[in-house]
Design a protein around this motif. Structure first.
Motif, PDB file in Angstrom:
ATOM      1  N   HIS A 208      28.500   1.716  -1.809  1.00  0.00           N
ATOM      2  CA  HIS A 208      27.523   3.155  -1.018  1.00  0.00           C
ATOM      3  C   HIS A 208      29.415   4.174  -0.563  1.00  0.00           C
ATOM      4  CE1 HIS A 208      30.308  -0.730   0.471  1.00  0.00           C
ATOM      5  NE2 HIS A 208      30.600   0.147   1.607  1.00  0.00           N
ATOM      6  N   ALA A 209      28.823   4.479   1.008  1.00  0.00           N
ATOM      7  CA  ALA A 209      30.082   5.631   0.583  1.00  0.00           C
ATOM      8  C   ALA A 209      30.576   5.414   1.976  1.00  0.00           C
ATOM      9  CB  ALA A 209      29.223   7.003   1.425  1.00  0.00           C
ATOM     10  N   HIS A 210      31.052   4.173   2.935  1.00  0.00           N
ATOM     11  CA  HIS A 210      31.429   3.679   3.222  1.00  0.00           C
ATOM     12  C   HIS A 210      33.328   4.296   2.865  1.00  0.00           C
ATOM     13  CE1 HIS A 210      29.342   1.214   5.697  1.00  0.00           C
ATOM     14  NE2 HIS A 210      29.608   1.988   6.375  1.00  0.00           N
ATOM     15  N   ASP A 211      33.969   4.965   4.009  1.00  0.00           N
ATOM     16  CA  ASP A 211      35.596   5.584   2.716  1.00  0.00           C
ATOM     17  C   ASP A 211      35.723   4.909   2.685  1.00  0.00           C
ATOM     18  OD1 ASP A 211      36.212   4.190   5.229  1.00  0.00           O
ATOM     19  OD2 ASP A 211      37.691   6.247   5.940  1.00  0.00           O
ATOM     20  N   ASP A 212      35.873   3.813   2.945  1.00  0.00           N
ATOM     21  CA  ASP A 212      37.175   2.709   1.878  1.00  0.00           C
ATOM     22  C   ASP A 212      36.518   2.944  -0.123  1.00  0.00           C
ATOM     23  OD1 ASP A 212      35.414   1.630   3.312  1.00  0.00           O
ATOM     24  OD2 ASP A 212      36.147  -0.414   2.457  1.00  0.00           O
ATOM     25  N   HIS A 213      35.585   3.152   0.352  1.00  0.00           N
ATOM     26  CA  HIS A 213      34.825   2.554  -0.998  1.00  0.00           C
ATOM     27  C   HIS A 213      34.815   4.332  -1.559  1.00  0.00           C
ATOM     28  CE1 HIS A 213      33.170  -1.674  -0.602  1.00  0.00           C
ATOM     29  NE2 HIS A 213      33.292  -1.055   0.807  1.00  0.00           N
ATOM     30  N   VAL A 214      34.912   5.606  -1.739  1.00  0.00           N
ATOM     31  CA  VAL A 214      34.623   6.764  -1.573  1.00  0.00           C
ATOM     32  C   VAL A 214      35.944   7.382  -1.750  1.00  0.00           C
ATOM     33  CG1 VAL A 214      32.357   6.469  -1.572  1.00  0.00           C
ATOM     34  CG2 VAL A 214      33.652   7.233   0.000  1.00  0.00           C
TER      35      VAL A 214
ATOM     36  N   GLU B   7      25.127  -2.678 -20.177  1.00  0.00           N
ATOM     37  CA  GLU B   7      23.678  -2.030 -19.172  1.00  0.00           C
ATOM     38  C   GLU B   7      24.119  -2.461 -18.317  1.00  0.00           C
ATOM     39  OE1 GLU B   7      18.758  -2.535 -19.413  1.00  0.00           O
ATOM     40  OE2 GLU B   7      20.331  -1.137 -21.356  1.00  0.00           O
ATOM     41  N   LEU B   8      23.883  -1.563 -16.894  1.00  0.00           N
ATOM     42  CA  LEU B   8      23.783  -1.988 -15.663  1.00  0.00           C
ATOM     43  C   LEU B   8      22.935  -1.835 -14.809  1.00  0.00           C
ATOM     44  CD1 LEU B   8      27.191  -0.846 -16.517  1.00  0.00           C
ATOM     45  CD2 LEU B   8      27.853  -2.239 -14.469  1.00  0.00           C
ATOM     46  N   ARG B   9      22.128  -1.874 -14.400  1.00  0.00           N
ATOM     47  CA  ARG B   9      20.440  -1.523 -13.714  1.00  0.00           C
ATOM     48  C   ARG B   9      21.173  -1.594 -12.194  1.00  0.00           C
ATOM     49  NH1 ARG B   9      15.611  -4.874 -11.783  1.00  0.00           N
ATOM     50  NH2 ARG B   9      14.098  -3.388 -11.520  1.00  0.00           N
ATOM     51  N   ALA B  10      20.791  -0.785 -11.501  1.00  0.00           N
ATOM     52  CA  ALA B  10      21.275  -0.396  -9.850  1.00  0.00           C
ATOM     53  C   ALA B  10      19.522  -0.867  -9.207  1.00  0.00           C
ATOM     54  CB  ALA B  10      21.026   1.133  -9.621  1.00  0.00           C
ATOM     55  N   LEU B  11      20.481  -1.851  -8.132  1.00  0.00           N
ATOM     56  CA  LEU B  11      19.335  -2.698  -7.035  1.00  0.00           C
ATOM     57  C   LEU B  11      19.589  -2.307  -5.920  1.00  0.00           C
ATOM     58  CD1 LEU B  11      19.652  -6.454  -8.594  1.00  0.00           C
ATOM     59  CD2 LEU B  11      17.817  -4.079  -9.717  1.00  0.00           C
ATOM     60  N   VAL B  12      18.493  -1.492  -5.367  1.00  0.00           N
ATOM     61  CA  VAL B  12      19.071  -0.318  -4.151  1.00  0.00           C
ATOM     62  C   VAL B  12      18.830  -1.278  -3.224  1.00  0.00           C
ATOM     63  CG1 VAL B  12      18.344   1.151  -2.864  1.00  0.00           C
ATOM     64  CG2 VAL B  12      18.345   1.304  -4.787  1.00  0.00           C
ATOM     65  N   THR B  13      20.045  -2.104  -2.219  1.00  0.00           N
ATOM     66  CA  THR B  13      19.492  -3.138  -1.022  1.00  0.00           C
ATOM     67  C   THR B  13      20.107  -2.560   0.488  1.00  0.00           C
ATOM     68  OG1 THR B  13      22.188  -3.341  -1.945  1.00  0.00           O
ATOM     69  CG2 THR B  13      19.997  -4.842  -2.985  1.00  0.00           C
ATOM     70  N   PRO B  14      19.516  -1.848   0.940  1.00  0.00           N
ATOM     71  CA  PRO B  14      19.978  -1.368   2.018  1.00  0.00           C
ATOM     72  C   PRO B  14      20.377  -2.180   3.427  1.00  0.00           C
ATOM     73  CG  PRO B  14      17.541  -1.080   1.967  1.00  0.00           C
ATOM     74  CD  PRO B  14      18.171  -1.632   0.627  1.00  0.00           C
ATOM     75  N   GLY B  15      20.633  -2.724   4.066  1.00  0.00           N
ATOM     76  CA  GLY B  15      21.555  -2.776   5.369  1.00  0.00           C
ATOM     77  C   GLY B  15      22.653  -2.957   5.675  1.00  0.00           C
ATOM     78  N   HIS B  16      23.467  -2.390   5.025  1.00  0.00           N
ATOM     79  CA  HIS B  16      25.314  -2.742   5.096  1.00  0.00           C
ATOM     80  C   HIS B  16      25.013  -1.031   5.880  1.00  0.00           C
ATOM     81  CE1 HIS B  16      29.485  -3.134   5.195  1.00  0.00           C
ATOM     82  NE2 HIS B  16      29.272  -2.393   4.802  1.00  0.00           N
TER      83      HIS B  16
ATOM     84  N   PRO C  24      22.309   2.813   4.305  1.00  0.00           N
ATOM     85  CA  PRO C  24      21.219   3.298   4.518  1.00  0.00           C
ATOM     86  C   PRO C  24      21.307   2.792   2.715  1.00  0.00           C
ATOM     87  CG  PRO C  24      22.420   4.626   5.873  1.00  0.00           C
ATOM     88  CD  PRO C  24      23.047   3.908   5.113  1.00  0.00           C
ATOM     89  N   GLY C  25      21.829   3.160   1.540  1.00  0.00           N
ATOM     90  CA  GLY C  25      21.452   3.000   0.415  1.00  0.00           C
ATOM     91  C   GLY C  25      22.527   2.682  -0.171  1.00  0.00           C
ATOM     92  N   SER C  26      22.931   1.061   0.702  1.00  0.00           N
ATOM     93  CA  SER C  26      23.780   0.524  -0.671  1.00  0.00           C
ATOM     94  C   SER C  26      23.477   0.214  -1.750  1.00  0.00           C
ATOM     95  CB  SER C  26      23.994  -0.781   0.384  1.00  0.00           C
ATOM     96  OG  SER C  26      24.900  -0.733   1.244  1.00  0.00           O
ATOM     97  N   THR C  27      23.540  -0.464  -2.787  1.00  0.00           N
ATOM     98  CA  THR C  27      22.779  -0.122  -4.554  1.00  0.00           C
ATOM     99  C   THR C  27      24.132  -1.318  -4.704  1.00  0.00           C
ATOM    100  OG1 THR C  27      22.764   2.125  -4.074  1.00  0.00           O
ATOM    101  CG2 THR C  27      22.433   0.916  -5.795  1.00  0.00           C
ATOM    102  N   CYS C  28      23.160  -2.181  -5.350  1.00  0.00           N
ATOM    103  CA  CYS C  28      24.391  -3.485  -5.865  1.00  0.00           C
ATOM    104  C   CYS C  28      23.880  -2.897  -7.411  1.00  0.00           C
ATOM    105  CB  CYS C  28      23.621  -5.191  -6.031  1.00  0.00           C
ATOM    106  SG  CYS C  28      24.025  -5.202  -4.367  1.00  0.00           S
TER     107      CYS C  28
END
Length: 208
Positions: free
Chosen positions: A63-69, A118-127, A129-133
């Motif tokens: 996700h794009a919170h500043d501490d992650h990007v 192989e990693l598969r993206a799972l979009v899990t919004p909530g935290h 809008p586009g949080s992705t596992c």
């Protein structure tokens, strides 16, 4: 050898006028030849040192919170690697990087490969809008960013977040994974899907 490497980096998280000290988990997934970086947080030098001379396939932002990007552009430039982010994260990304866009989108069901993993993206919004596992079945692992922690869902008290949405995401997308799936989080200790699944109703009661 294919596998998962883990760094903890320290810095700050800022949103809605507040700033907090945080420790972040940075994950490097791949082989001795190529890797993928998950959540480029705080310390570009430490992350680059861990990567070494391996090829970086992508820098994936859960996700794009500043501490992650906050180190994503520096590492993208250093390793000539694309930054991947779900497009729903654009408002948060632009708070940190108004003059630079991610290089590619991260969409639900998309697969990424690094070092034969192989990693598969799972979009899990909530935290957000586009949080992705990122689910890695062959390693029995899911990287959950700030969606699911040991002890409950990620925070939803700030802008662009929703408690009801994160609960729906966890219930429908993460808890159906095998119970022994290791949950590797954006902060703090890991857990397993099976350890967290029985507590969903408690979280809902607590959240409301």
């Amino acid at each position: 050898m294919a596998g998962i490497e883990h760094l903890v980096t320290s810095g700050t998280f800022s949103l809605d006028g507040g700033t907090w000290d945080v420790d972040n988990n940075v994950w490097i997934v791949g082989s001795s030849d190529e890797v993928l970086i998950i959540d480029a947080a705080h310390d570009a030098e430490a992350i680059a040192e861990a990567v070494g001379d391996r090829r970086v396939v992508a820098i994936v932002c859960t996700h794009a919170h500043d501490d992650h990007v906050n180190q994503a552009p520096a590492l993208a430039d250093r390793f000539s690697a694309p930054i991947l982010l779900n497009p729903a994260e654009a408002p948060l990304w632009e708070l940190t990087w108004p003059d630079r866009k991610p290089d590619g989108e991260l969409t639900d069901g998309q697969t990424l490969t690094a070092g034969g993993i192989e990693l598969r993206a799972l979009v899990t919004p909530g935290h957000s809008p586009g949080s992705t596992c990122l689910h890695v079945p062959e390693l029995g692992t899911v990287f959950t960013g700030d969606t699911l922690f040991a002890g409950g869902p990620g925070a939803t008290g700030r802008s662009y977040s929703s408690f009801d949405t994160i609960i729906d995401s966890i219930r429908s997308t993460l808890l159906p994974l095998p119970g022994d799936t290791e949950v590797r989080t954006g902060h703090g200790d890991g857990t397993t899907v099976g350890s967290e699944a029985p507590h969903l109703d408690e979280w809902i009661a607590r959240g409301h």
